[in-house]
Each structure stands twice: as structure tokens, then as C-alpha cells.
Scaffold this motif. Structure first.
Motif: not given
Length: 437
Positions: A302-314, A324-329, A345-349, A389-392
Motif C-alpha cells: 500500500a506504500g509509505n506516504d502516511a497518506s490516504r491518497v491511493p497507491f497503485w496497483p494496490a 503496515a502495523l507498527n513494531s508493537k502491532w 494491515s500487517a506487521p511491517g516495522e 509496507t514492502s515487508f508487511s
């Protein structure tokens, strides 16, 4: 131009600009010294240097695109050429880019946005979604880049999240990672990568680890921790600066479907797009290719812009988009994109997994402090800590593979069931969540 088209164009442009402004304001509040802005500059420069003069940045839309060309739906190509008139370069060949899409050359003095505005909004125009730039997808995105940070060396020998105790998870399931390639030594070094296969990562060199080295290897490791019996294959499509034009990504996906017979495709790459309208080549790919492969699911970052703007093709309806979820999930990672278009969203930090052995020279802020002549250099011994989010995304791909092996569902059905599970576990301000049990 009709009133509706004028309003839509103005609204969409303002929406994109406002999204960029809000993301920049949040970044400044978190980062008053401007590290994020310098990191963005460093990452953008790296991609532009890799592609040379063929690629330009659209600062208004927050994406990169191939200069001198636009994409148009095949059945509308002749009409588009008539509308463009002198903006169409008749000295160059207009040729099919992928099934269902033709690439049209623009005359030397024609600006991409001018040509598209004329095609889509003018009298007798083609309408929204009929044409667009040839966007550049990257394993980072244009606004803040993915992964969110460069990798950090660790002394750990065990991944985090740790390998599942379900040793049958993923049996009979094939996952293809379209990324930067595989470290050939990683399956020999790490038991959880045993029998993982793929194309060699060209960024792993005798002289050191280049930019984005190990990205595909790390992703394969995350998948295998969740699905230890899955067949995992990693391609090296994103070898050039971690980026690739959208038509080339589509051709790679079609090749993967034809030669690798995947159940799951994991894609940790993407971009923002012109008018937030999506990727023309991917829409054609879904219509002409992906739909013909029953049960195959595309899982995308979904990308790492901390934004609501769509990221494609996601953000496409035919993919599973992963934040991505934070390190504490217990909440979103501060870099993660979010919104209704993100499925789960899944763990990604601060994940820990396999990485090549070698010396890495850092190329981004804050590891290149201002006015310091020598950048940071670190030696990696086979493991790294990385965020994005590459890793979540591969974490969710691994969970899908694990479910498939136990339920007999195909990729799409297993993904839908997991997203439904994530929705039942939704958290306020986060949305649907998945994580290893």
C-alpha cells in the motif's frame, strides 16, 4: 469542456495537491530537521539516475513517468491520434505496449499533461480512464519511498516475526515474488529459506551491496517464516534502480503467470498516478490476462506516504492491498498509507530477516548527514532489520499460502477469507488487521 469535466478536473487536482500538502505537514511535524525531505530527494535522484533522460517527475501528482509517450486503450487509439493532431509525433511508431493498450509518441514540444487534458477533457474527448502517462513503479514510491528506511545490520540469527511452528503451512502452494532477485547464498545460510529459488540479485556484487540489494531475499524470508513448505520463486524485474515502467511490470507479471504457474504473486512496488485514476496497463492486464488464471491472487504493498491518497496497483479492485502495523502491532506504522482502499494491515516495522553478506554504503538521509563528506558504511553478516509496507505485504502472502494448504481454497478465496478475518479484528483508526498467531 463540460461543466462536469471542468469540476472533476479541478476537484481531482485539488484533492491530490491537498493529499500531498497534508502528508508534507505530517512529515514536517514528525521531522522538523527535514530528514524525510532529504531522504525523498536522495531516493528520487537514485531512480532518475538509473533511467537517465527517459523519466521525469510530476511534482504536482507525486509520481514518475516515461517522457515523450502516453498510453491509450487500444480500441480508442485512432480516435486519440485524431484528437492530438500536431501533438502526436508521426515520425515515431505508435505500437501496442501490452494487450489492450497502445503507446503513443508525443511531439517534441508537447507536455504530457497538456496532451492528456486534451484527450480526456476536450470536446469529443475520450473520457476518464481512457488514457494516461506511462507511470514508473518502484519498490519505493515517489512521495516517501518504500522501504521506509534503509536496512540496518543486526546480530540476530532468528527472524522476527519468528518462523511458525506449523511446519506443513504452505505445502502445495507456489508464491512468486516480483522484485529485485534472490541472494543465491541465502538458502544455504538460513534454514527457513531452504529450496527457495529465483533469479540472482544483481545488486549483490563483489565490490559491495548496491542500492536495494537484498530486498527480494528479505521478502522471500518473510513469506517462508509464515509458510515454510511453500514453493517460493523470486524474479529480478526491479534490478534497475528498484523501478520499472508499468508496461514492463505488466509484461513481467504475464511472463510469471505463463512460466511459473503461481497461486500467489507478491508485489512490493507501486506508484501514485495521474488524477488518482489508476494504471491503464494494469487494468488491461486484469481484463486480458489475470482473469484467465482462476484463483491467482495479487498481493500488493500500500506504500509509505502516511497518506490516504491511493497507491497503485494496490488500490486496484483486483489486488489485495497491504498496509503496515507498527513494531508493537497495536496501531499503524507512522509511514503506512491508509484509507478505505487498503484491505488489511500487517506487521511491517522493524522486521528482521535474511539479508546478503557484504558491505553497504548508505545513500539516504539521515545516514548521509548534511555537510559530512563520508556517508555511513556498515557490514552485514546475513541478517537485517527493515521497515516498510514492502515487508508487511509478504507477511500477508505467507498467511494466504498457509491457509490455502490447510483449507484447499485457491488464492483469491483464501485471501478473501483472511481479509474478512482481519475485518472482524479491526481496530479503531487502523481498520482490518492480520498478524501471525
Amino acid at each position: 469542456m463540460s461543466f462536469w469535466n471542468r469540476w472533476r478536473r479541478r476537484y481531482q487536482g485539488q484533492e491530490a495537491k491537498e493529499g500531498l500538502r497534508r502528508a508534507a505537514a505530517r512529515a514536517l511535524a514528525r521531522d522538523p530537521e527535514g530528514v524525510a525531505a532529504r531522504r525523498l530527494r536522495d531516493q528520487t535522484r537514485h531512480i532518475l539516475e538509473a533511467f537517465g533522460d527517459d523519466v521525469a517527475e510530476d511534482p504536482e501528482g507525486g509520481y514518475l513517468y516515461r517522457k515523450g509517450w502516453i498510453l491509450v486503450r487500444e480500441e480508442l487509439a485512432d480516435h486519440a491520434i485524431r484528437i492530438l493532431g500536431g501533438q502526436f509525433d508521426r515520425e515515431r511508431v505508435a505500437a501496442p505496449a501490452v494487450a489492450g493498450v497502445r503507446r503513443l509518441p508525443l511531439s517534441a514540444n508537447t507536455e504530457m499533461r497538456s496532451a492528456l487534458d486534451r484527450l480526456l477533457d476536450g470536446d469529443g474527448g475520450l473520457g476518464e480512464g481512457a488514457a494516461g502517462p506511462e507511470h514508473i513503479l518502484s519498490i519505493s514510491d515517489v512521495v516517501s519511498r518504500c522501504p521506509a528506511v534503509e536496512p540496518e545490520p543486526v546480530d540476530a540469527t532468528t527472524p522476527d516475526p519468528a518462523p511458525t511452528l506449523d511446519l506443513a503451512a504452505g505445502q502445495g502452494v507456489r508464491v512468486v515474488v516480483v522484485d529485485t532477485g534472490l541472494d543465491p547464498d541465502a538458502p544455504l545460510r538460513h534454514r527457513w529459506l531452504d529450496r527457495v529459488d529465483g533469479e540472482p540479485d544483481p545488486a549483490i556484487t563483489p565490490g559491495g551491496l548496491l542500492k536495494y540489494a537484498g530486498h527480494g531475499t528479505f521478502i522471500a524470508g518473510v513469506i517462508r517464516c509464515l509458510a515454510p513448505r511453500a514453493e517460493v520463486y523470486v524474479t529480478s524485474a526491479f534490478w534497475q534502480g528498484g523501478a520499472l515502467a508499468e508496461t514492463e511490470v505488466v509484461r513481467e507479471l504475464a511472463r510469471v503467470l505463463a512460466t511459473q504457474s503461481p497461486d500467489i504473486i507478491c508485489l512490493s512496488a507501486g506508484t501514485r498516478t495521474y488524477r488518482n485514476a489508476g494504471l491503464l496497463a494494469f487494468d488491461a492486464f486484469n481484463r486480458t490476462v489475470l482473469r484467465q488464471h482462476k484463483g491467482v491472487v495479487l498481493v500488493a504493498a500500500a506504500g509509505n506516504d502516511a497518506s490516504r491518497v491511493p497507491f497503485w496497483p494496490a488500490a486496484s479492485p483486483f489486488s489485495v492491498s497491504v498496509g503496515a502495523l507498527n513494531s508493537k502491532w497495536d496501531g499503524l506504522a507512522e509511514f503506512s498509507n491508509h484509507g478505505g482502499w487498503v484491505d488489511v494491515s500487517a506487521p511491517g516495522e522493524n522486521l528482521v530477516n535474511a539479508f546478503p553478506v557484504g558491505t553497504y554504503t548508505y545513500q539516504e538521509a539521515p545516514n548521509i548527514p548534511p555537510d559530512v563528506p563520508k556517508p555511513r558504511v556498515e557490514s552485514f553478516t546475513g541478517m537485517a532489520r527493515w521497515s516498510g509496507t514492502s515487508f508487511s505485504t509478504p507477511l500477508v502472502a505467507g498467511l494466504i499460502a498457509a491457509r490455502m494448504s490447510h483449507t484447499g481454497e485457491n488464492g483469491r478465496d483464501a485471501a478473501a477469507a483472511l481479509v474478512a478475518d482481519g475485518q472482524r479484528a479491526a481496530r479503531l483508526g487502523v481498520g482490518a488487521v492480520l498478524h501471525p498467531r
